[in-house]
Design an enzyme around this catalytic site. Structure first.
Site, PDB file in Angstrom:
ATOM      1  N   THR A 178       0.907  -1.155   0.000  1.00 41.17           N
ATOM      2  CA  THR A 178       0.000   0.000   0.000  1.00 41.17           C
ATOM      3  C   THR A 178       0.946   1.205   0.000  1.00 41.17           C
ATOM      4  OG1 THR A 178      -0.109   0.084   2.406  1.00 41.17           O
ATOM      5  CG2 THR A 178      -1.857  -1.158   1.317  1.00 41.17           C
ATOM      6  N   HIS A 179       0.568   2.256  -0.679  1.00 33.51           N
ATOM      7  CA  HIS A 179       1.444   3.437  -0.864  1.00 33.51           C
ATOM      8  C   HIS A 179       2.780   3.044  -1.498  1.00 33.51           C
ATOM      9  CE1 HIS A 179      -1.292   5.578   1.928  1.00 33.51           C
ATOM     10  NE2 HIS A 179      -1.313   4.391   2.533  1.00 33.51           N
ATOM     11  N   SER A 215      17.438  -0.911 -26.325  1.00 36.12           N
ATOM     12  CA  SER A 215      17.754   0.512 -26.483  1.00 36.12           C
ATOM     13  C   SER A 215      18.750   0.651 -27.614  1.00 36.12           C
ATOM     14  CB  SER A 215      18.353   1.038 -25.182  1.00 36.12           C
ATOM     15  OG  SER A 215      19.138   2.181 -25.443  1.00 36.12           O
ATOM     16  N   LYS A 229      19.727  -2.760 -21.997  1.00 35.93           N
ATOM     17  CA  LYS A 229      18.309  -2.466 -21.744  1.00 35.93           C
ATOM     18  C   LYS A 229      17.364  -3.493 -22.343  1.00 35.93           C
ATOM     19  CE  LYS A 229      16.733   0.824 -19.994  1.00 35.93           C
ATOM     20  NZ  LYS A 229      16.687   2.184 -20.476  1.00 35.93           N
TER      21      LYS A 229
END
Ligand code: ARG
Length: 474
Positions: free
Chosen positions: A160-161, A282, A288
Site C-alpha cells: 500500500t502506498h 535501447s 536495456k
C-alpha cells in the site's frame, strides 16, 4: 443521379463550387469507410422496406440490392475507388451504386436521411464489435487464472502506498485483476443492450413520411427494438459515451496491471521477467530490455480518457437535431474499439509468457521484516490487548529492532517481555510468512484455500459464457 454535375449528392441549390480546403475539411471517407459493410446491409434492408411502402417494386429493389452487393464486393476486394466528391461512406456507396445501376439508385434514399442512416450504421458496427471484445476480455481473464493457479505458494510483499505492507500470494495479486475485468464484462453486457434500438425510419429528424414498417426493418437488421422518438434517435450519442467510458475504464484497468508489471520487471524488483516478444532494446544502452508494450498500454489509457471527454464536450452545448459536430463522434469510437481490442490481446500474451521469479519475491518478503508487524499486533490482540495499544507496543518492538539492527525473529525474548509481558515464546510461531498468509482464509483473503476458491468461482464465470444462454444476456 440527380446531383450536381460534379457528382455531389446535395448540390441542387448550390451555384458555386466549395472552397477546396473546405472540401478536404469536410471529407470523412478516410475514417468512416470502416462502416461500408454495415452501411450496405442497412441500405439493402431499407430497399426491402421501400417495397413494403410501395416506393419500389420487387424488381427495382432486387436491382438495388444486388448493385449494393457489388459495391460491397468492391470494398471487400480493395478495389473500391474513392472519388474526391465522396464526402463520407454514405455518399460514396450511393455514388457508386448510381454508376452501376443508373438513376434507379436515386430512389433508395426516399424518406431516409444520412442522419438516421449513420446512426443505424454505428449501432450495427458497435454491436458487432461487442462479442469479439468480450472474447478478448475473457482471453485476458483466462491468462490471469491460468498463471494464478500456478502461484498458490508464491509469496510476495503486498503493497500500500508502494510500501511493503503485508505478505500475499502472487496468485492473489493476479486474481485482483480478474475481478476488475469481470466488472468490465458486466458493464459491456449492460451497454450492449442500449446499442440495440433501431433508428432507421427517423428520417432527417421528424420521421419517415412513407409507410415503412420500422419493426420489420429493425428485426431484419437484428435490432431488438425501435427508437421511440425520431428527434432523439438522430441526435443522441449516449451509447457511444457509454462505450467510450467502458473502453477508458477497461484500458485504465490494463494500465494499472501494466504499471505493476513495469515496476516488477525492473531490476530493482526483478519479480518477473517479461518475454522478449513484448520488449524492445535501447539503441544506445545494450543492457536495456524495455517493457514498451506495457508502457503503450498504460499510455493509451490517456488517449481514451481524452476521447471520452471530447465526446461529452461535443454534446454538451449542441442544439437539438443533427449538427455536423456529431461526425466527430466516430474517430474516437473506432480508436477505442481498436485500442482496447489490441491491448487486451497483448496483455494476455504478456501474462501467459512472463517468467515469475519466485525466489526474488520470497527474498523481498524476507527483507521487509516489517511485513509481519501486523501479525505481532494481532498476537497481542488474541491475548486480550486492545488493537490500538497492541499497535503502539509493536511500534516499540520495531524501534528496539531498529536500534539493535536485528529482525523481529531475532529480538531476544526478554526484550519482548520488557515491552509487554503478554509476549511469550509462542510468538515465534506468528512470525512466519506462510502462517500469516494462511490465517487470512476469510472469503476474498490471500490464504491459499481462499485464493483457490476465488479461482474456482472465476472459472465458473468463464464457463458461463461458453453456454448458449449467453445470447440472452443481450
Ligand atoms: N458523415 C456524417 C456523420 O458522420 C453523416 C451524417 C451527415 N448528415 C448531414 N445532415 N450532413 O455525421
Amino acid at each position: 443521379m440527380d446531383a450536381n454535375s460534379d457528382g455531389r449528392l446535395w448540390g441542387g441549390r448550390f451555384s458555386k463550387a466549395v472552397d477546396p480546403i473546405m472540401e478536404e475539411f469536410n471529407t470523412f471517407i478516410g475514417t468512416d469507410r470502416r462502416l461500408y459493410a454495415v452501411d450496405i446491409r442497412a441500405s439493402q434492408a431499407y430497399a426491402r422496406a421501400l417495397v413494403g411502402a410501395e416506393v419500389l417494386d420487387g424488381a427495382e429493389a432486387e436491382r438495388i440490392i444486388s448493385g449494393l452487393a457489388q459495391v460491397g464486393e468492391e470494398f471487400e476486394q480493395g478495389d473500391f475507388e474513392i472519388k474526391p466528391t465522396d464526402e463520407d461512406i454514405h455518399t460514396a456507396v450511393e455514388r457508386r451504386l448510381t454508376e452501376l445501376i443508373g438513376p434507379l439508385a436515386g430512389k433508395l434514399h426516399t424518406g431516409r436521411s444520412r442522419n438516421d442512416q449513420v446512426m443505424t450504421d454505428i449501432r450495427l458496427y458497435l454491436s458487432a464489435q461487442i462479442p469479439p471484445l468480450r472474447e478478448r476480455v475473457q482471453g485476458l481473464q483466462s491468462a490471469i487464472v491460468d498463471q494464478a493457479e500456478g502461484h498458490l505458494d508464491t509469496v510476495m510483499p503486498g503493497f500500500t502506498h508502494l510500501q511493503p505492507a503485508q505478505p500475499i500470494l502472487f496468485g492473489h495479486w493476479l486474481m485482483a485483476f480478474f475481478w476488475k475485468l469481470q466488472r468490465d464484462l458486466d458493464r459491456l453486457s449492460e451497454l450492449e443492450h442500449r446499442t440495440r434500438d433501431c433508428p432507421l425510419g427517423a428520417g432527417a429528424l421528424a420521421g419517415n413520411p412513407f409507410d415503412i414498417d420500422r419493426e420489420a426493418l429493425a428485426r431484419e437488421l437484428g435490432f431488438s427494438s425501435i427508437s421511440e422518438n425520431s428527434l432523439d434517435a438522430i441526435s443522441e450519442r449516449d451509447f457511444i459515451v457509454e462505450f467510450l467510458s467502458w473502453a477508458a475504464l477497461a484500458q485504465v484497468h490494463m494500465s494499472r496491471l501494466a504499471e505493476d508489471l513495469i515496476l516488477w520487471s525492473s531490476p530493482g524488483f526483478a519479480f518477473v521477467e517479461l518475454d522478449e516478444a513484448y520488449c524492445t532494446g535501447s539503441s544506445i544502452m545494450p543492457q536495456k530490455r524495455n517493457p514498451d508494450t506495457l508502457e503503450l498500454i498504460r499510455g493509451k489509457a490517456a488517449g481514451l480518457i481524452g476521447r471520452l471527454t471530447a465526446l461529452l464536450s461535443l454534446l454538451k452545448g449542441l442544439p437539438s437535431g443533427y449538427n455536423k459536430d456529431l461526425q466527430e463522434d466516430k474517430e474516437g469510437l473506432f480508436v477505442a474499439v481498436e485500442t482496447v481490442f489490441t491491448s487486451l490481446t497483448i496483455a494476455a500474451g504478456v501474462i501467459r509468457s512472463m517468467i515469475v521469479n519466485v525466489e526474488r519475491m520470497e527474498q523481498a518478503v524476507g527483507i521487509s521484516d516489517g511485513l509481519l508487524a501486523t501479525e505481532l499486533a494481532d498476537y497481542l490482540v488474541r491475548k486480550g490487548e486492545p488493537f490500538r495499544r497492541s499497535h503502539a507496543l509493536v511500534g516499540k518492538v520495531l524501534r528496539r529492532c531498529g536500534a539493535r539492527s536485528c529482525r523481529l525473529s531475532e529480538l531476544p525474548m526478554d526484550e519482548y517481555r520488557k515491552i509487554s509481558p503478554l509476549f511469550e515464546p509462542d510468538l515465534k510461531e506468528v512470525l512466519d510468512v506462510r502462517a500469516a498468509i494462511s490465517r487470512r482464509s476469510v472469503p476474498g483473503g490471500t490464504a491459499p484455500a481462499a485464493v483457490r476458491e476465488q479461482i474456482r468461482k472465476a472459472r465458473a464465470k468463464l464457463r458461463m459464457w461458453d453456454k448458449p444462454h449467453r445470447q440472452q444476456v443481450i
